[in-house]
Design an enzyme around this catalytic site. Structure first.
Site, short mmCIF file in Angstrom:
data_model
loop_
_atom_site.label_atom_id
_atom_site.label_comp_id
_atom_site.label_asym_id
_atom_site.label_seq_id
_atom_site.Cartn_x
_atom_site.Cartn_y
_atom_site.Cartn_z
N TYR A 193 0.83 -1.20 0.00
CA TYR A 193 0.00 0.00 0.00
C TYR A 193 0.86 1.25 0.00
O TYR A 193 2.07 1.19 0.22
CB TYR A 193 -0.97 0.01 1.20
N ARG B 192 8.43 4.49 -4.22
CA ARG B 192 8.42 3.44 -3.20
C ARG B 192 7.39 2.37 -3.53
O ARG B 192 7.63 1.17 -3.32
CB ARG B 192 8.18 4.02 -1.82
N ARG C 292 -7.07 -20.21 -2.55
CA ARG C 292 -6.06 -20.04 -1.51
C ARG C 292 -4.95 -21.06 -1.60
O ARG C 292 -5.18 -22.28 -1.57
CB ARG C 292 -6.70 -20.10 -0.12
N HIS D 147 -0.46 -20.78 -0.53
CA HIS D 147 0.56 -19.81 -0.13
C HIS D 147 1.41 -19.35 -1.30
O HIS D 147 1.72 -18.17 -1.42
CB HIS D 147 1.45 -20.39 0.97
N LYS E 206 6.47 -1.79 2.01
CA LYS E 206 5.25 -1.25 2.64
C LYS E 206 4.09 -2.21 2.40
O LYS E 206 3.27 -2.00 1.50
CB LYS E 206 4.96 0.15 2.10
N GLU F 268 11.61 2.75 14.64
CA GLU F 268 10.67 3.72 14.09
C GLU F 268 9.35 3.59 14.83
O GLU F 268 9.22 2.75 15.72
CB GLU F 268 10.47 3.50 12.59
#
Ligand code: PDD
Length: 287
Positions: A33, A52, A100, A102, A149, A182
């Site tokens: 995201y 990014r 589904r 992995h 991210k 952070e």
């Protein structure tokens, strides 16, 4: 007019926007995201977030769903349809929808793209910055690729909730050597006793914050000294000032860590000045 979301090629009323139950973002956090701060309806500090986003996709081998030009158009159209001037724009790209398993779907499926916009009360956030916020610390317990991210944010969720329960705005992760990495959704900074700025270096396991990166440029242009070097919570308490950065917080003074006042326990002049300069720069680099 109500809120509008973008979901896989369609603009839909926010309350009716849905993704498939086998979206890999939903089931496996197999998604990335980005968040842009919106200034006057434009995407602030735009380039760094696009770069990014592309890097995050590349690191996970998720296909880039559309060209940067097309993506910019759709992001801007989503903002326009929401008639929001000051706010946050959220973009999520998952590997797509597949039964589904992995491992990656084979053959590959199209990435799934979602965008939402929310409004921010700038006057309220300026008032918050003028007052400052408090943070708590929590042991670092995230995976080794915090530079990507991804939507796999459970440790961040739990850390933020710990902060909320303590009446604090943010949680700072502290690694096994005792250094702050952070925040749960921000980068961490101090102004040390000599007036030098300090923030964790990007060789550490942290997100390379776009606000952090732009602010480093602003700081250097101002001729201020900055060290990309770790600090401990005790050093933050002994510092003149502390603050956090991110698309959601911009530059936000921190006035206490784990209940101990930072410096004089009130926002300082460096953070206030950097906040103003960062906002100017983010607006100048808006699209
Ligand atoms: N968070 N570190 C973490 C863990 C973050 O989640 C964020 C941003 C940052 C600051 O990055 P930037 O300056 O590029 O926004 C640092 C966003 C705002 C969020 O999760 O909502």
């Amino acid at each position: 007019m109500g809120r509008i979301a973008y979901v896989n090629g369609r603009y839909v009323p926010h309350g009716e926007a849905v993704v498939h139950i086998e979206d890999r973002g939903y089931q496996l956090a197999d998604a990335i995201y980005e968040v842009w701060a919106l200034f006057d309806g434009k995407l602030g500090d735009a380039e760094g977030h696009f770069a990014r986003m592309e890097r995050s996709l590349g690191e996970l081998s998720i296909e880039v769903p559309m060209s940067r030009a097309a993506l910019t158009l759709v992001l801007r159209e989503t903002v326009r349809r929401n008639r929001i001037r000051d706010g946050l724009l959220y973009l999520q790209i998952s590997r797509g929808v597949a039964r589904r398993d992995h491992a990656f779907p084979n053959p590959p499926v199209r990435p799934a793209v979602v965008m939402t916009v929310s409004s921010v009360d700038r006057a309220a956030s300026e008032a918050r910055a003028a007052k400052g916020v408090t943070v708590v610390t929590t042991p670092e317990n995230r995976w080794g690729r915090c530079d990507i991210k991804t939507v796999g944010l459970l440790p961040n969720v739990l850390a933020k909730q710990k902060a909320r329960a303590a009446g604090a705005a943010e949680a700072w992760f502290v690694d096994e050597l005792g250094f702050v990495t952070e925040g749960a959704s921000s980068n961490a900074w101090i102004v040390d006793g000599e007036g030098r700025l300090r923030t964790r270096d990007t060789n550490a396991n942290i997100l390379r914050g776009v606000t952090r990166h732009t602010l480093l440029e602003v700081i250097r242009n101002e001729g201020l000294e900055v060290d990309e070097r770790p600090f401990t919570p005790a050093e933050a308490v002994a510092a003149r000032e502390a603050f956090i950065t991110g698309a959601g917080t911009l530059v936000l003074p921190v006035i206490a860590v784990d209940g101990k006042p930072v410096g004089e326990g009130k926002p300082g002049p460096v953070a206030a000045r950097l906040r103003r300069l960062y906002i100017e720069q983010a607006k100048a680099a808006a699209v």
